[in-house]
Design an enzyme around this catalytic site. Structure first.
Site, PDB file in Angstrom:
ATOM      1  N   ASP A  85       0.838  -1.237  -0.171  1.00  9.17           N
ATOM      2  CA  ASP A  85      -0.237   0.271  -0.159  1.00  9.17           C
ATOM      3  C   ASP A  85       0.554   1.246   0.311  1.00  9.17           C
ATOM      4  OD1 ASP A  85       0.672  -0.711   2.643  1.00  9.17           O
ATOM      5  OD2 ASP A  85      -0.574   1.328   3.636  1.00  9.17           O
ATOM      6  N   GLU A 180       0.064  -1.286   5.323  1.00 12.21           N
ATOM      7  CA  GLU A 180       1.533  -1.003   6.291  1.00 12.21           C
ATOM      8  C   GLU A 180       0.942   0.878   6.750  1.00 12.21           C
ATOM      9  OE1 GLU A 180       5.522   0.410   7.848  1.00 12.21           O
ATOM     10  OE2 GLU A 180       4.151   1.150   5.619  1.00 12.21           O
TER      11      GLU A 180
END
Length: 422
Positions: A85, A180
């Site tokens: 991400d 994350e």
């Protein structure tokens, strides 16, 4: 290392950053956004294509794969991890990278129409990369080197090892995680299934960074209930939630904020304030490397809340949520895992830069889940914004470090594993 495989690194990275994988802190799903699946599915296919074994993706978007051992002796399984991400703080949609070959040390025009310039006068680190190839944004999005550079490096290193069986190594596990950037990258990571004795996150910045301590971290939300009364007749009756929010902000240490702190200094970071007379909210994060200072910061918020509730009548509500802890206490007892990475860098002519992370990685949470996990450079700079860039040569060095760590881990076992801290 043959150029043929390294030549795949740049197009591989450019393909990854073209896929929008922005995470969403307000989502309750894992991954937090459906678009993270777009990259995840591509990575699974690619891992099969390069010859990795046990390629798997679970219902939450966590990808794992194996490079089998090619040595006879018992060598510990090690791992490498990066996240898919990108931050919700800045757009990652329609990324249009610019490639600056043989950088001349001068200003780089990111976007002429917006008058956006990446300048060494402000970003001094650019001077480290004169003569190199830089990948930048076009000034309208972030780049996504955090952490698609790490993914590209891990896959390129694994492909190299698959194609070069003469390099001896133990079993290597790799993983790519969602979310994350919103602090959930390790929340549903199956450490037992990963079965590595230790791992490294490829999620650092400048070449040479090797980090095994990070912030203790918490998030806080302050909700304020007010009372709306006609302002002409409000004396002794109105409770202005916005005014109380301003008072709370005035009671926080003004210099203990990200823009005025560095190194081991902690901070409060207010990132969202909204309000009107009848209700207001403050959202902030709390960071400190020192555990006792971290607890003192949380206590300060509790003290401020108590003080204002006495003053205004129990209208302030504080919620503090611990996010992650300093992984140093879990890594120091197995410090040979840092020494192996340090030796790998030094053997490649890279000077290790061992320093605390002013942030957190999946590794900080994973270390407390039983997987000690220092952090290694991925090469990017100025993460989370339009000035983000990464030198191609830094990514190439990261690939070589991964390969060398795999090789050295087998060598160290033959010699007798290093133990203790230098």
């Amino acid at each position: 290392m043959k150029r043929t495989l390294m030549e795949k690194l740049l197009p591989r990275f450019l393909e990854y950053v073209s896929i929008d994988t922005q995470s969403d802190p307000y989502s309750k799903t894992t991954p937090s956004t459906k678009k993270q699946w777009d990259l995840a599915k591509k990575l699974v296919l690619e891992l099969h294509q390069i010859g990795m074994q046990e390629v798997a993706i679970d219902e939450h978007g966590y990808i794992m794969a194996t490079l089998p051992s090619n040595v006879d002796q018992n060598v510990p399984t090690i791992g490498f991890i990066s996240h898919m991400d990108t931050t919700p703080d800045f757009s990652g949609r329609n990324v249009k990278p610019q490639i600056i070959e043989n950088y001349d040390g001068k200003d780089i025009v990111l976007n002429k129409n917006k008058d956006l310039v990446l300048s060494p006068n402000y970003f001094e680190d650019l001077e480290l990369y004169i003569g190199q190839t830089l990948i930048t944004t076009d000034g309208t999005t972030l780049l996504g080197a955090d952490d698609k550079a790490g993914i590209a490096e891990i896959i390129t290193a694994m492909e190299y090892l698959v194609n070069h069986p003469e390099i001896k190594h133990g079993e290597v596990r790799i993983a790519f995680t969602p979310d994350e950037e919103i602090g959930r990258g390790a929340h549903k990571f199956d450490v037992e299934k990963f079965r590595a004795e230790w791992a490294y996150t490829m999620d650092g910045s400048q070449v040479g960074e090797l980090e095994y301590e990070n912030f203790n971290a918490a998030g806080a939300k302050i909700e304020i209930e007010g009372k709306s009364v006609h302002p002409g007749y409000a004396k002794g009756k109105m409770v202005n939630a916005t005014g109380i929010a301003n008072e709370i902000l005035s009671l926080l240490p003004p210099r203990e904020v990200p823009e005025h702190t560095s190194d081991l200094e902690g901070f409060f970071h207010v990132y969202r304030v909204k309000g009107e007379i009848e209700s207001a909210e403050i959202e902030l994060i709390i960071r400190d490397h020192d555990a006792s200072h971290f607890e003192a910061r949380k206590q300060l918020l509790k003290d401020i809340t108590e003080k204002l509730n006495k003053k205004y009548g129990n209208c302030v509500h504080l919620t503090i949520t611990d996010q992650y802890r300093n992984m140093r206490e879990k890594v120091e007892p197995v410090f040979h895992i840092v020494e192996i990475a340090q030796e790998a860098m030094e053997s490649l002519g890279i000077e290790p830069i061992i320093k605390p992370i002013r942030g957190g990685t999946d590794g900080s949470q994973l270390s407390f889940m039983g997987l000690p996990c220092p952090n290694i450079f991925a090469g990017g700079h100025n993460f989370h914004g339009k000035y983000e860039y990464v030198p191609l040569e830094s990514m190439e060095k990261a690939v070589k470090v991964i390969v060398k760590i795999c090789e050295l881990t087998a060598v160290q076992i033959r010699k007798g594993r290093k133990k203790g801290k230098n």
